[in-house]
Write a protein that holds these residues in place. Structure first.
Motif, mmCIF file in Angstrom:
data_model
loop_
_atom_site.group_PDB
_atom_site.id
_atom_site.type_symbol
_atom_site.label_atom_id
_atom_site.label_comp_id
_atom_site.label_asym_id
_atom_site.label_seq_id
_atom_site.Cartn_x
_atom_site.Cartn_y
_atom_site.Cartn_z
ATOM 1 N N HIS A 179 41.452 35.005 37.690
ATOM 2 C CA HIS A 179 41.223 34.134 38.885
ATOM 3 C C HIS A 179 39.674 33.856 38.976
ATOM 4 O O HIS A 179 39.225 32.885 39.224
ATOM 5 N N LYS A 180 38.607 34.537 38.400
ATOM 6 C CA LYS A 180 37.545 34.379 38.612
ATOM 7 C C LYS A 180 36.857 33.208 37.682
ATOM 8 O O LYS A 180 35.969 32.388 38.183
ATOM 9 N N HIS A 181 37.670 33.025 36.488
ATOM 10 C CA HIS A 181 37.336 31.890 35.855
ATOM 11 C C HIS A 181 37.903 30.622 36.590
ATOM 12 O O HIS A 181 37.213 29.615 36.458
ATOM 13 N N ALA A 186 42.787 39.148 36.997
ATOM 14 C CA ALA A 186 41.423 39.120 36.915
ATOM 15 C C ALA A 186 40.994 37.765 36.621
ATOM 16 O O ALA A 186 39.570 37.243 36.877
ATOM 17 N N CYS A 243 35.420 29.753 46.699
ATOM 18 C CA CYS A 243 35.591 29.893 45.434
ATOM 19 C C CYS A 243 34.420 30.637 44.729
ATOM 20 O O CYS A 243 34.493 31.431 43.965
ATOM 21 N N ARG A 244 33.204 30.287 45.209
ATOM 22 C CA ARG A 244 32.105 30.550 44.524
ATOM 23 C C ARG A 244 31.788 32.210 44.834
ATOM 24 O O ARG A 244 31.628 32.995 43.858
ATOM 25 N N MET A 275 34.478 34.329 45.326
ATOM 26 C CA MET A 275 35.520 34.836 44.543
ATOM 27 C C MET A 275 35.393 35.005 43.124
ATOM 28 O O MET A 275 35.634 35.895 42.350
ATOM 29 N N ALA A 276 34.438 34.067 42.499
ATOM 30 C CA ALA A 276 34.108 34.097 41.044
ATOM 31 C C ALA A 276 32.918 34.953 40.912
ATOM 32 O O ALA A 276 32.945 35.305 39.814
ATOM 33 N N CYS A 313 38.379 30.291 39.503
ATOM 34 C CA CYS A 313 37.794 29.870 40.925
ATOM 35 C C CYS A 313 36.287 29.534 40.637
ATOM 36 O O CYS A 313 35.863 28.543 41.449
ATOM 37 N N ALA A 314 35.708 29.994 39.515
ATOM 38 C CA ALA A 314 34.296 29.297 39.267
ATOM 39 C C ALA A 314 34.306 27.779 38.722
ATOM 40 O O ALA A 314 33.675 26.837 39.014
ATOM 41 N N SER A 316 44.035 27.768 41.031
ATOM 42 C CA SER A 316 43.054 28.942 41.245
ATOM 43 C C SER A 316 43.923 29.510 42.653
ATOM 44 O O SER A 316 44.064 30.810 42.275
#
Length: 110
Positions: free
Chosen positions: A67-69, A65, A105-106, A108-109, A71-72, A56
């Motif tokens: 990173h959203k996945h 982009a 991370c939540r 950022m996701a 980070c989730a 992450s």
């Protein structure tokens, strides 16, 4: 040069700290302690957590982009790892770092 938000920079920091915490605790705390500290499910989770945190951070540093996945997924794995470390006991540093990382991370996701 793409300007990184302070929220993203702080998430990268949390991820790298969590990577370091999980890996070093797995290696320097759990392995020597043995018993429930090295039960396969718990030990694998710690290594998985370290790896998704590193990934992450890497994705955010790349500025993709995707990173959203990561980070989730990272938030989920960190939550699981925190729970597992809490059940094993004597791993408060890991529990707290995983929870901080999951929260960051939540965001950022989202």
């Amino acid at each position: 040069m793409h300007q990184m938000s302070s929220e993203m920079q702080s998430c990268i920091d949390e991820c790298l700290r969590c990577y370091q915490t999980c890996l070093s605790m797995a290696s320097n705390h759990c392995l020597p302690a043995g018993g429930k500290h090295v039960e396969p499910e718990h030990f694998r989770l710690m290594l998985a957590c370290a790896e998704i945190c590193r990934t992450s951070a890497h994705f955010m540093l790349l500025g993709t982009a995707h990173h959203k996945h990561t980070c989730a997924e990272c938030a989920d794995v960190c939550e699981d790892c925190a729970r597992s470390c809490e059940q094993v006991g004597d791993m408060q540093q890991c529990v707290e770092q995983c929870r901080r990382c999951a929260e960051s991370c939540r965001k950022m996701a989202a």
